[in-house]
Enzyme design. Structure first.
Site, PDB file in Angstrom:
ATOM      1  N   MET A  47       0.838  -1.198   0.000  1.00  0.00           N
ATOM      2  CA  MET A  47       0.000   0.000   0.000  1.00  0.00           C
ATOM      3  C   MET A  47       0.879   1.256   0.000  1.00  0.00           C
ATOM      4  O   MET A  47       0.403   2.359   0.304  1.00  0.00           O
ATOM      5  CB  MET A  47      -0.941  -0.018   1.204  1.00  0.00           C
ATOM      6  CG  MET A  47      -1.902  -1.206   1.149  1.00  0.00           C
ATOM      7  SD  MET A  47      -3.405  -0.959   2.074  1.00  0.00           S
ATOM      8  CE  MET A  47      -2.741  -0.767   3.709  1.00  0.00           C
ATOM      9  N   GLY A  48       2.157   1.094  -0.333  1.00  0.00           N
ATOM     10  CA  GLY A  48       3.038   2.253  -0.449  1.00  0.00           C
ATOM     11  C   GLY A  48       3.547   2.747   0.884  1.00  0.00           C
ATOM     12  O   GLY A  48       3.508   2.027   1.880  1.00  0.00           O
ATOM     13  N   ALA A  49       4.064   4.019   0.879  1.00  0.00           N
ATOM     14  CA  ALA A  49       4.791   4.556   2.045  1.00  0.00           C
ATOM     15  C   ALA A  49       5.864   3.538   2.426  1.00  0.00           C
ATOM     16  O   ALA A  49       5.933   3.053   3.551  1.00  0.00           O
ATOM     17  CB  ALA A  49       3.856   4.862   3.207  1.00  0.00           C
ATOM     18  N   LEU A  50       6.681   3.236   1.432  1.00  0.00           N
ATOM     19  CA  LEU A  50       7.596   2.099   1.532  1.00  0.00           C
ATOM     20  C   LEU A  50       8.706   2.348   2.546  1.00  0.00           C
ATOM     21  O   LEU A  50       9.118   3.470   2.791  1.00  0.00           O
ATOM     22  CB  LEU A  50       8.203   1.814   0.154  1.00  0.00           C
ATOM     23  CG  LEU A  50       7.195   1.506  -0.947  1.00  0.00           C
ATOM     24  CD1 LEU A  50       7.930   1.229  -2.255  1.00  0.00           C
ATOM     25  CD2 LEU A  50       6.293   0.329  -0.588  1.00  0.00           C
ATOM     26  N   HIS A  51       9.155   1.251   3.124  1.00  0.00           N
ATOM     27  CA  HIS A  51      10.288   1.277   4.060  1.00  0.00           C
ATOM     28  C   HIS A  51      11.171   0.080   3.753  1.00  0.00           C
ATOM     29  O   HIS A  51      10.873  -0.714   2.828  1.00  0.00           O
ATOM     30  CB  HIS A  51       9.780   1.283   5.505  1.00  0.00           C
ATOM     31  CG  HIS A  51       8.774   0.211   5.799  1.00  0.00           C
ATOM     32  ND1 HIS A  51       9.081  -1.133   5.788  1.00  0.00           N
ATOM     33  CD2 HIS A  51       7.440   0.285   6.077  1.00  0.00           C
ATOM     34  CE1 HIS A  51       8.004  -1.841   6.074  1.00  0.00           C
ATOM     35  NE2 HIS A  51       6.984  -1.018   6.241  1.00  0.00           N
TER      36      HIS A  51
ATOM     37  N   HIS B 171       9.600  -3.402   3.127  1.00  0.00           N
ATOM     38  CA  HIS B 171       9.087  -3.644   1.769  1.00  0.00           C
ATOM     39  C   HIS B 171      10.249  -3.958   0.809  1.00  0.00           C
ATOM     40  O   HIS B 171      10.154  -4.855  -0.025  1.00  0.00           O
ATOM     41  CB  HIS B 171       8.355  -2.407   1.239  1.00  0.00           C
ATOM     42  CG  HIS B 171       7.106  -2.040   1.993  1.00  0.00           C
ATOM     43  ND1 HIS B 171       7.000  -0.880   2.721  1.00  0.00           N
ATOM     44  CD2 HIS B 171       5.919  -2.675   2.132  1.00  0.00           C
ATOM     45  CE1 HIS B 171       5.782  -0.799   3.259  1.00  0.00           C
ATOM     46  NE2 HIS B 171       5.114  -1.884   2.929  1.00  0.00           N
TER      47      HIS B 171
ATOM     48  N   GLN C  15     -10.396  -2.730   2.295  1.00  0.00           N
ATOM     49  CA  GLN C  15      -9.882  -3.438   3.466  1.00  0.00           C
ATOM     50  C   GLN C  15      -9.772  -2.542   4.699  1.00  0.00           C
ATOM     51  O   GLN C  15      -9.325  -2.985   5.746  1.00  0.00           O
ATOM     52  CB  GLN C  15      -8.546  -4.109   3.169  1.00  0.00           C
ATOM     53  CG  GLN C  15      -7.366  -3.162   3.049  1.00  0.00           C
ATOM     54  CD  GLN C  15      -6.123  -3.895   2.567  1.00  0.00           C
ATOM     55  OE1 GLN C  15      -6.063  -4.381   1.441  1.00  0.00           O
ATOM     56  NE2 GLN C  15      -5.128  -4.001   3.424  1.00  0.00           N
TER      57      GLN C  15
ATOM     58  N   LYS D  10       5.366  -9.980   8.993  1.00  0.00           N
ATOM     59  CA  LYS D  10       4.748  -8.926   9.801  1.00  0.00           C
ATOM     60  C   LYS D  10       3.222  -9.058   9.826  1.00  0.00           C
ATOM     61  O   LYS D  10       2.585  -8.811  10.848  1.00  0.00           O
ATOM     62  CB  LYS D  10       5.161  -7.566   9.211  1.00  0.00           C
ATOM     63  CG  LYS D  10       4.351  -6.376   9.617  1.00  0.00           C
ATOM     64  CD  LYS D  10       4.816  -5.840  10.924  1.00  0.00           C
ATOM     65  CE  LYS D  10       4.229  -4.496  11.296  1.00  0.00           C
ATOM     66  NZ  LYS D  10       2.893  -4.231  10.874  1.00  0.00           N
TER      67      LYS D  10
ATOM     68  N   ARG E  34       2.810   2.892   9.059  1.00  0.00           N
ATOM     69  CA  ARG E  34       2.091   3.719  10.040  1.00  0.00           C
ATOM     70  C   ARG E  34       3.029   4.329  11.085  1.00  0.00           C
ATOM     71  O   ARG E  34       2.626   5.239  11.813  1.00  0.00           O
ATOM     72  CB  ARG E  34       1.015   2.892  10.746  1.00  0.00           C
ATOM     73  CG  ARG E  34      -0.153   2.503   9.838  1.00  0.00           C
ATOM     74  CD  ARG E  34      -1.232   1.778  10.612  1.00  0.00           C
ATOM     75  NE  ARG E  34      -2.416   1.521   9.805  1.00  0.00           N
ATOM     76  CZ  ARG E  34      -2.589   0.437   9.039  1.00  0.00           C
ATOM     77  NH1 ARG E  34      -1.642  -0.474   8.965  1.00  0.00           N
ATOM     78  NH2 ARG E  34      -3.705   0.275   8.342  1.00  0.00           N
TER      79      ARG E  34
HETATM   80  P1  AMP Z   1       1.652  -2.984   3.436  1.00  0.00           P
HETATM   81  O1  AMP Z   1       2.167  -1.969   2.474  1.00  0.00           O
HETATM   82  O2  AMP Z   1       1.789  -2.574   4.860  1.00  0.00           O
HETATM   83  O3  AMP Z   1       0.310  -3.508   3.065  1.00  0.00           O
HETATM   84  O4  AMP Z   1       2.632  -4.221   3.330  1.00  0.00           O
HETATM   85  C1  AMP Z   1       2.987  -4.797   2.084  1.00  0.00           C
HETATM   86  C2  AMP Z   1       3.782  -6.048   2.355  1.00  0.00           C
HETATM   87  O5  AMP Z   1       4.951  -5.710   3.101  1.00  0.00           O
HETATM   88  C3  AMP Z   1       3.005  -7.080   3.208  1.00  0.00           C
HETATM   89  O6  AMP Z   1       3.259  -8.375   2.697  1.00  0.00           O
HETATM   90  C4  AMP Z   1       3.619  -6.898   4.579  1.00  0.00           C
HETATM   91  O7  AMP Z   1       3.557  -8.057   5.383  1.00  0.00           O
HETATM   92  C5  AMP Z   1       5.052  -6.545   4.227  1.00  0.00           C
HETATM   93  N1  AMP Z   1       5.703  -5.839   5.340  1.00  0.00           N
HETATM   94  C6  AMP Z   1       5.187  -4.809   6.054  1.00  0.00           C
HETATM   95  N2  AMP Z   1       6.040  -4.453   7.028  1.00  0.00           N
HETATM   96  C7  AMP Z   1       7.114  -5.280   6.928  1.00  0.00           C
HETATM   97  C8  AMP Z   1       8.336  -5.426   7.654  1.00  0.00           C
HETATM   98  N3  AMP Z   1       8.620  -4.647   8.710  1.00  0.00           N
HETATM   99  N4  AMP Z   1       9.212  -6.379   7.271  1.00  0.00           N
HETATM  100  C9  AMP Z   1       8.928  -7.181   6.200  1.00  0.00           C
HETATM  101  N5  AMP Z   1       7.805  -7.101   5.480  1.00  0.00           N
HETATM  102  C10 AMP Z   1       6.909  -6.166   5.832  1.00  0.00           C
END
Ligand code: AMP
Length: 282
Positions: free
Chosen positions: A30-34, A37, A61, A151, A189
């Site tokens: 969902m972006g706001a990558l770290h 990701h 969702q 996660k 977040r």
């Molecule tokens: P999100 O953008 O939060 O929906 O996450 C996208 C993908 O990144 C999902 O498969 C998450 O489980 C994964 N993800 C989120 N945070 C982490 C993290 N700290 N370490 C590894 N994968 C992550």
């Protein structure tokens, strides 16, 4: 890196790549990558020839409008990060591309108890919406490998259930949770945490580690009660602390009776909801 916003264009491009014999790994986000990701992008590169990442803040969702409206969005920055990480394709559609009027994208699937517990009980409808978008994205991207993060343990458990139940031709690979140096699980977040809450939030991981260390010598209900009072004493508001069987997601009473266990926590740090988990046995 190629950027696509239109589904048809993405489909055409990927058809050609598959025809050329390339294996495709897909990382939905969902972006706001770290860095968490980006670690999944690296994993995708190990598993396939071409990595496709999607960025789509999926409205179906979110059960909380405030969370949807305040979800961080930073597409230009994300695109630069993905390019540097060696991601070859970014798909950043708008809602019309994912949910075109007239197309039934709902997933009709018996989920049993999997979406009734933990996240499912506190975020009604969340997993239905999550499976809907993942299924739609899998239909568009048709990857060989789907990469998701530990996660979101319950999320990938449900996705694996959907893959098996619908016999989708994709292999799910799960990457480990990346953490800040103080143990806080990286999350989009986290940028919304106040300074004070940012200093308190790492206690979630410490508590998970404590549960793992004491799973053999302390009754589960005592571990749970201590965890909840610890979270409260740090100023967090716990929603749940659960120790579950990783296959059924049911709360365990006797840990030695299970071959795979995961400890899971959800807690509010101010107005930011955080989740984390730790594998105790696998
Ligand atoms: P999100 O953008 O939060 O929906 O996450 C996208 C993908 O990144 C999902 O498969 C998450 O489980 C994964 N993800 C989120 N945070 C982490 C993290 N700290 N370490 C590894 N994968 C992550």
């Amino acid at each position: 890196m190629q950027l696509f916003t239109i589904s048809e264009n993405l489909i055409c491009f990927l058809e050609q790549q598959r025809a050329d014999g390339l294996r495709i790994a897909f990382v939905p986000t969902m972006g706001a990558l770290h860095a968490g990701h980006l670690s999944l992008i690296q994993l995708g590169k190990q598993k396939a020839d071409l990595v496709v990442c999607s960025i789509f803040v999926n409205p179906t969702q979110f059960n909380n409008v405030h969370d949807l409206n305040t979800y961080p969005r930073m597409l230009d920055r994300d695109a630069r990060m993905l390019e540097l990480a060696g991601c070859q394709v970014l798909f950043a559609p708008d809602a019309e591309q994912i949910y075109p009027p007239g197309l039934d994208t709902q997933v009709h699937l018996e989920l049993g108890m999997l979406d009734q517990v933990m996240e499912g009980s506190f975020r009604p409808g969340h997993f239905k919406g999550m499976l809907q978008v993942v299924n739609r994205l899998l239909n568009l991207v048709e990857p060989h490998v789907l990469i998701m993060g530990q996660k979101d343990f319950q999320q990938y458990t449900l996705v694996q259930h959907m893959i098996s139940a619908l016999q989708l031709p994709v292999q799910l690979v799960v990457g480990p949770t990346l953490r800040e140096t103080d143990g806080l699980a990286m999350s989009s977040r986290n940028v919304r945490l106040t300074h004070e809450m940012r200093t308190k939030a790492p206690c979630i991981f410490q508590i998970l580690q404590h549960i793992r260390e004491h799973i053999e010598d302390t009754p589960i209900d005592v571990l749970q009660k201590n965890a909840i009072s610890n979270l409260i004493s740090k100023g967090l508001k716990p929603e749940y602390v659960e120790i579950v069987d990783s296959q059924t997601l049911q709360a365990v009473i006797q840990p030695s009776a299970h071959t795979s266990l995961v400890a899971c926590i959800a807690a509010w740090a101010g107005d930011v909801r955080l989740i984390d988990n730790l594998v105790i046995k696998c």
